[in-house]
Design an enzyme around this catalytic site. Structure first.
Site, PDB file in Angstrom:
ATOM      1  CB  ALA A   1      -0.943   0.009   1.027  1.00 64.23           C
ATOM      2  CE  LYS A   2      -0.985   5.384  -4.200  1.00 58.77           C
ATOM      3  NZ  LYS A   2      -2.100   5.490  -4.978  1.00 58.77           N
ATOM      4  NE  ARG A   3      -0.361  -0.034   5.438  1.00 60.74           N
ATOM      5  CZ  ARG A   3      -1.512  -0.274   5.017  1.00 60.74           C
ATOM      6  NH1 ARG A   3      -2.047   0.210   4.185  1.00 60.74           N
ATOM      7  NH2 ARG A   3      -0.768  -1.918   4.584  1.00 60.74           N
TER       8      ARG A   3
END
Ligand code: GLU
Length: 286
Positions: free
Chosen positions: A250-252
């Site tokens: 994910a973008k995290r």
């Protein structure tokens, strides 16, 4: 001629999962001498930024990808999505929904058995039953509203539908599993489902490659194609790249962004390898 596309949303930096998706689409087009298109799905003004849009183009070019024709920015085509919505509304397939998230959650909590679909609990249909007069009065008073597809009316009109999933053949569609989906949000002029289907048709995409997380949405996209007279591409949904913890990237996951890998000195060919793409003499494959 085969036409594929990569259609990220500029809500963060690209990570290895995006690189994989981009390389699949690019590789399929290039292997077949076809076209590879790049589209930025930047319809959500609260989450998309020009900074991330620029970063996507830069990262893809650094990775060694080239695309055909200009990049399409969805935010520059709002009247086209409006026209598609008007077409559906004109046939009585849309209705305004004034519910807040809290209203919907309350309604669902109060029901004995709330049906669930791929995106969670289905909309309970509160606003489907409002009278034309009430709808008109609330819209005239400036009350914010979304536009929902009346899924029962839409599926009745479209009749039975199928689509071709490359590895599986012809699959039967069940768009009703989504309930009355939102096609125009209160805070965004159109939804992902409408824009992606519109643009794949308009841009002549013949093969949609994307992560398997979007496979259920294809049922809905096929319905929109039937309702709006748009052609149906073939679909090839691929597995998602997983992080070291076994969860989807994910973008995290900062360490997996192309930016950070590049800053750490990993060359483009190394990142292509990490994204599951093998460069071999004169060609490339997964
Ligand atoms: N814009 C979507 C995303 O970033 C992908 C759309 C698609 O490939 O259908 O998840």
């Amino acid at each position: 001629m085969i036409t594929t596309r990569f259609a990220p949303s500029p809500t963060g930096y690209l990570h290895l999962g995006h690189a994989h998706a981009a390389l699949v689409a690019w590789g399929r087009a290039r292997q077949a001498g076809g076209r590879f298109l790049l589209r930025l799905e930047d319809i959500d003004p609260a989450r998309c930024t020009p900074h991330f849009a620029d970063a996507i183009l830069e990262d893809l070019a650094w990775l060694g990808l080239d695309w055909d024709g200009p990049v399409r920015l969805q935010s520059e085509h709002l009247p086209e999505y409006r026209a598609a919505l008007d077409g559906l509304a004109g046939r009585g397939l849309l209705y305004p929904c004034f519910c807040s998230r809290a209203d919907i959650a309350r309604e669902i909590a109060a029901s004995v058995a709330a049906p669930h679909g791929p995106d969670g609990a289905l909309y309970p249909g509160t606003c489907r039953h409002r009278s034309p007069d009430e709808r008109a009065a609330r819209i005239a008073a400036g009350e914010p509203h979304a536009l929902r597809l009346d899924i029962a009316a839409a599926t009745d009109l479209a009749g039975p539908l199928t689509y071709i999933e490359e590895a599986e053949g012809e699959l039967r569609c069940d768009p009703a599993q989504f309930g009355d989906v939102v096609l125009a949000r209160k805070d965004a002029p159109a939804s992902y489902h409408l824009c992606v289907t519109h643009d794949d048709a308009l841009q002549g995409v013949t093969l949609v490659t994307r992560g398997v997380d979007l496979k259920p949405a294809t049922h809905l996209h096929r319905l929109l194609q039937a309702l709006l007279g748009w052609p149906t591409p073939r679909y090839a949904h691929h597995a998602l790249r997983l992080g070291p913890d076994g969860r989807r990237l994910a973008k995290r996951d900062r360490a997996a962004t192309l930016r950070d890998l590049r800053a750490a000195g990993v060359p483009p060919a190394g990142v292509r390898g990490l994204a599951g793409f093998q460069d071999t003499a004169g060609s490339a494959s997964f």
